[in-house]
Write a protein that holds these residues in place. Structure first.
Motif, PDB file in Angstrom:
ATOM      1  N   ILE A 196      18.113  16.259  29.030  1.00 34.06           N
ATOM      2  CA  ILE A 196      17.479  15.327  28.093  1.00 34.06           C
ATOM      3  C   ILE A 196      17.883  15.644  26.658  1.00 34.06           C
ATOM      4  O   ILE A 196      18.127  14.748  25.841  1.00 34.06           O
ATOM      5  N   GLU A 197      17.976  16.923  26.349  1.00 32.56           N
ATOM      6  CA  GLU A 197      18.370  17.326  24.997  1.00 32.56           C
ATOM      7  C   GLU A 197      19.808  16.902  24.671  1.00 32.56           C
ATOM      8  O   GLU A 197      20.156  16.696  23.503  1.00 32.56           O
ATOM      9  N   GLN A 198      20.634  16.771  25.700  1.00 31.22           N
ATOM     10  CA  GLN A 198      22.046  16.434  25.490  1.00 31.22           C
ATOM     11  C   GLN A 198      22.297  14.927  25.419  1.00 31.22           C
ATOM     12  O   GLN A 198      23.415  14.490  25.083  1.00 31.22           O
ATOM     13  N   LEU A 199      21.295  14.123  25.717  1.00 27.30           N
ATOM     14  CA  LEU A 199      21.503  12.671  25.758  1.00 27.30           C
ATOM     15  C   LEU A 199      21.887  12.129  24.379  1.00 27.30           C
ATOM     16  O   LEU A 199      21.317  12.528  23.362  1.00 27.30           O
ATOM     17  N   PRO A 200      22.829  11.189  24.323  1.00 29.34           N
ATOM     18  CA  PRO A 200      23.278  10.627  23.037  1.00 29.34           C
ATOM     19  C   PRO A 200      22.347   9.538  22.515  1.00 29.34           C
ATOM     20  O   PRO A 200      22.506   9.070  21.392  1.00 29.34           O
ATOM     21  N   LEU A 201      21.413   9.091  23.351  1.00 34.08           N
ATOM     22  CA  LEU A 201      20.496   8.026  22.946  1.00 34.08           C
ATOM     23  C   LEU A 201      19.052   8.480  23.131  1.00 34.08           C
ATOM     24  O   LEU A 201      18.771   9.418  23.865  1.00 34.08           O
ATOM     25  N   GLN A 202      18.132   7.837  22.419  1.00 34.15           N
ATOM     26  CA  GLN A 202      16.719   8.179  22.528  1.00 34.15           C
ATOM     27  C   GLN A 202      16.092   7.486  23.741  1.00 34.15           C
ATOM     28  O   GLN A 202      16.230   6.275  23.917  1.00 34.15           O
ATOM     29  N   LEU A 203      15.399   8.254  24.571  1.00 37.66           N
ATOM     30  CA  LEU A 203      14.754   7.689  25.760  1.00 37.66           C
ATOM     31  C   LEU A 203      13.684   6.663  25.394  1.00 37.66           C
ATOM     32  O   LEU A 203      13.434   5.712  26.147  1.00 37.66           O
ATOM     33  N   SER A 204      13.059   6.863  24.235  1.00 41.21           N
ATOM     34  CA  SER A 204      12.013   5.919  23.807  1.00 41.21           C
ATOM     35  C   SER A 204      12.582   4.539  23.499  1.00 41.21           C
ATOM     36  O   SER A 204      11.852   3.545  23.525  1.00 41.21           O
ATOM     37  N   ASP A 205      13.893   4.471  23.238  1.00 41.79           N
ATOM     38  CA  ASP A 205      14.536   3.186  22.952  1.00 41.79           C
ATOM     39  C   ASP A 205      15.239   2.626  24.187  1.00 41.79           C
ATOM     40  O   ASP A 205      15.885   1.568  24.111  1.00 41.79           O
ATOM     41  N   THR A 206      15.141   3.286  25.311  1.00 47.29           N
ATOM     42  CA  THR A 206      15.841   2.891  26.526  1.00 47.29           C
ATOM     43  C   THR A 206      14.903   2.136  27.464  1.00 47.29           C
ATOM     44  O   THR A 206      13.776   2.592  27.712  1.00 47.29           O
ATOM     45  N   PRO A 207      15.330   0.977  27.991  1.00 47.89           N
ATOM     46  CA  PRO A 207      14.496   0.281  28.975  1.00 47.89           C
ATOM     47  C   PRO A 207      14.177   1.212  30.145  1.00 47.89           C
ATOM     48  O   PRO A 207      15.035   2.002  30.573  1.00 47.89           O
TER      49      PRO A 207
END
Length: 557
Positions: free
Chosen positions: A37-48
């Protein structure tokens, strides 16, 4: 909630599962999820939500928990895990050098639940007795805990004392020795210190200007006549700017009750007058009463004694004649008995009371009956060699759950004296604690009640007791009450000692030393005892060798 916060939840869940010994596969999967999760390039809160399950490293179980976090702000699984884990155990995760597996052992096998307890265990050499904890690991854990605690804001008196003179000398160079006076809790010899306070004969502006350096402390608060700084080690410094040092010293030293009581009793005292000796002594002279030392200015009762000039000559460190309560390498101490005895002789003590742990303290290599015989034979040999210095045969005997002691009376009778202490099952109701202690006190071989409540300052409150009933029982059974001088204990609390003195119960200022340097802790016991108006006549460890032997003969009749 950003990715970092989500990852932190998964990481904590993984660690707590390891501490509790739960499914290791799940624990590893949550740790892996935190990393991914720390490595993800996008924010999970903005992901459907439906897209979360397609992200690399996010499986179905992890995805559902991410959605749970995003929708509710919490994880039920984590909440449940936290609810069954002591707060202090969770806090241990902040200490470098001990991961979840070691924390599990510390909690479940050593029965340690706070960082402070863990530090004390390191000081008692307990960690290195367990698998996976060698001497080097124990030292690293101790150093890391001390570093962590330095940044928490409240310190033991002994910890502040280490840096006090360095700070005082620095301030005297800045403002002159005549302009600097220590005040507040440190001057009153409080057991714990939130702020180190000084009266400075200078203006606020001058103090602020002189505190600017290459590495200035953090200014936390500024008021009309005070400044509050924070040092890099976490210690707070409060400065009182004053043009009348004596007046400021008086009003910032005593407790509110003492100051209010003094002003009510002596309204004619002129606090604007400066004394000749650069202290606040002149105000007591104006009131025509005995001078009240700073460490006694806690409540109004001392004012009545001062009116009648009845404050006695109080105990000093030099009044301690013997070391009572000490541990050798026969149990969890660091030094041999002979090394300890020679150190006592070098420091001018007349005797040493050797009190290793009893057999129930398996974690501390407690002595079984056979080893007791061996140790007693060894002490006899040393006493013949070291006379007139004497080593007394003692034991720190565990008080068991029913209040009985760790050995039969026939074994207890072989000791010169017996210190009785609670070391296990400390989470007790007052009724349970009182039953254990009262039963133990009534044993005819009990000589000294050790660290009465089991507290560790800033770390463990100690079990609840009715101090007066305990003291009454000690008076009835001629049992002395220890003032354990270790700066983390200082137990019995000084606030209850006046009742013990009233009942004729002896206090015994003992270092509970686990190494030779621990002998020096008697100083902190003396500082606490002074606050309770203990005299050398009230303290067992102030008895000279002959007087101590006579006391034991009377006790053991």
């Amino acid at each position: 909630m950003d990715n970092y916060a989500i990852a932190e939840n998964f990481s904590l869940l993984s660690k707590l599962m390891d501490i509790h010994g739960e499914n290791s596969f799940k624990a590893k999967s949550y740790a892996s999820a935190a990393f991914n999760i720390e490595q993800l390039p996008l924010q999970l809160s903005d992901t459907p939500h439906d897209k979360i399950f397609t992200l690399k490293g996010i499986g179905e179980s992890t995805g559902k928990k991410i959605i749970e976090l995003l929708e509710t702000g919490e994880l039920i699984a984590l909440k449940e895990m936290i609810s069954k884990t002591p707060t202090g155990v969770i806090e241990m995760l902040n200490i470098k050098g001990i991961g979840p597996k070691k924390i599990s052992l510390i909690w479940k096998e050593m029965e340690i639940e706070t960082i402070g307890e863990l530090l004390y265990a390191c000081e008692e050499n307990r960690l290195k007795l367990y698998k996976g904890f060698g001497e080097k690991t124990q030292l690293n854990v101790k150093e890391n805990i001390e570093f962590y605690l330095r940044n928490q804001g409240t310190f033991l008196f002994a910890q502040v004392e280490i840096v006090f003179f360095q700070i005082k000398n620095y301030l005297e160079k800045l403002f002159s020795a005549d302009a600097v006076r220590v005040t507040g809790a440190y001057r009153r010899q409080e057991l714990t210190i939130d702020e180190l306070e000084f009266v400075i004969t200078a203006s606020i502006d001058v103090i602020k200007q002189k505190m600017i350096s290459a590495n200035p402390p953090e200014l936390l608060e500024e008021k009309e006549n005070t400044l509050l700084y924070k040092l890099t080690n976490g210690l707070k410094l409060r400065f009182y700017a004053s043009d009348n040092r004596d007046e400021s010293l008086f009003f910032t030293t005593g407790s509110f009750d003492f100051i209010d009581g003094f002003k009510t009793n002596f309204p004619a005292v002129n606090f604007k007058l400066n004394g000749k000796d650069d202290t606040d002594r002149s105000f007591f002279e104006q009131a025509n009463i005995q001078y009240v030392e700073a460490y006694l200015r806690e409540n109004i009762k001392v004012i009545e004694k001062a009116k009648h000039f009845s404050i006695p000559t109080l105990i000093q460190t030099s009044d301690i004649k013997g070391i009572i309560h000490s541990h050798s390498n026969w149990s969890d101490g660091s030094n041999t008995v002979e090394e300890m005895a020679n150190a006592c002789i070098a420091k001018g003590f007349e005797y040493l009371v050797l009190s290793d742990h009893s057999k129930s303290a398996f974690y501390a290599k407690g002595l079984n009956e056979e080893r007791i015989k061996e140790q007693h034979h060894y002490i006899d040999e040393l006493n013949a060699k070291l006379a007139p210095f004497k080593i007394f045969k003692s034991i720190e005997c565990d008080i068991l759950n029913d209040g009985s002691l760790d050995y039969s009376n026939s074994v207890l009778s072989t000791f010169d004296l017996v210190i009785i202490s609670v070391h296990s099952n400390l989470k007790m109701t007052e009724d349970k604690a009182m039953m254990r202690l009262l039963n133990a006190i009534e044993n005819p071989y009990s000589t000294i009640l050790g660290h009465l409540t089991g507290r560790l300052l800033l770390s463990r409150k100690g079990y609840p007791v009715d101090h007066k009933k305990i003291i009454d029982a000690c008076a009835a059974n001629h049992v002395a009450v220890e003032l354990n001088a270790h700066p983390s204990r200082l137990d019995i609390d000084w606030k209850y000692i006046d009742y013990a003195l009233e009942k004729g119960v002896l206090i015994s200022i003992d270092p509970d030393a686990h190494e030779i340097t621990g002998f020096d802790d008697i100083k902190y016991g003396v500082l606490a005892a002074q606050k309770a108006m203990v005299t050398k006549e009230n303290n067992l460890s102030s008895f000279g060798l002959n007087e101590f032997e006579e006391y034991l003969k009377r006790k053991n009749k």
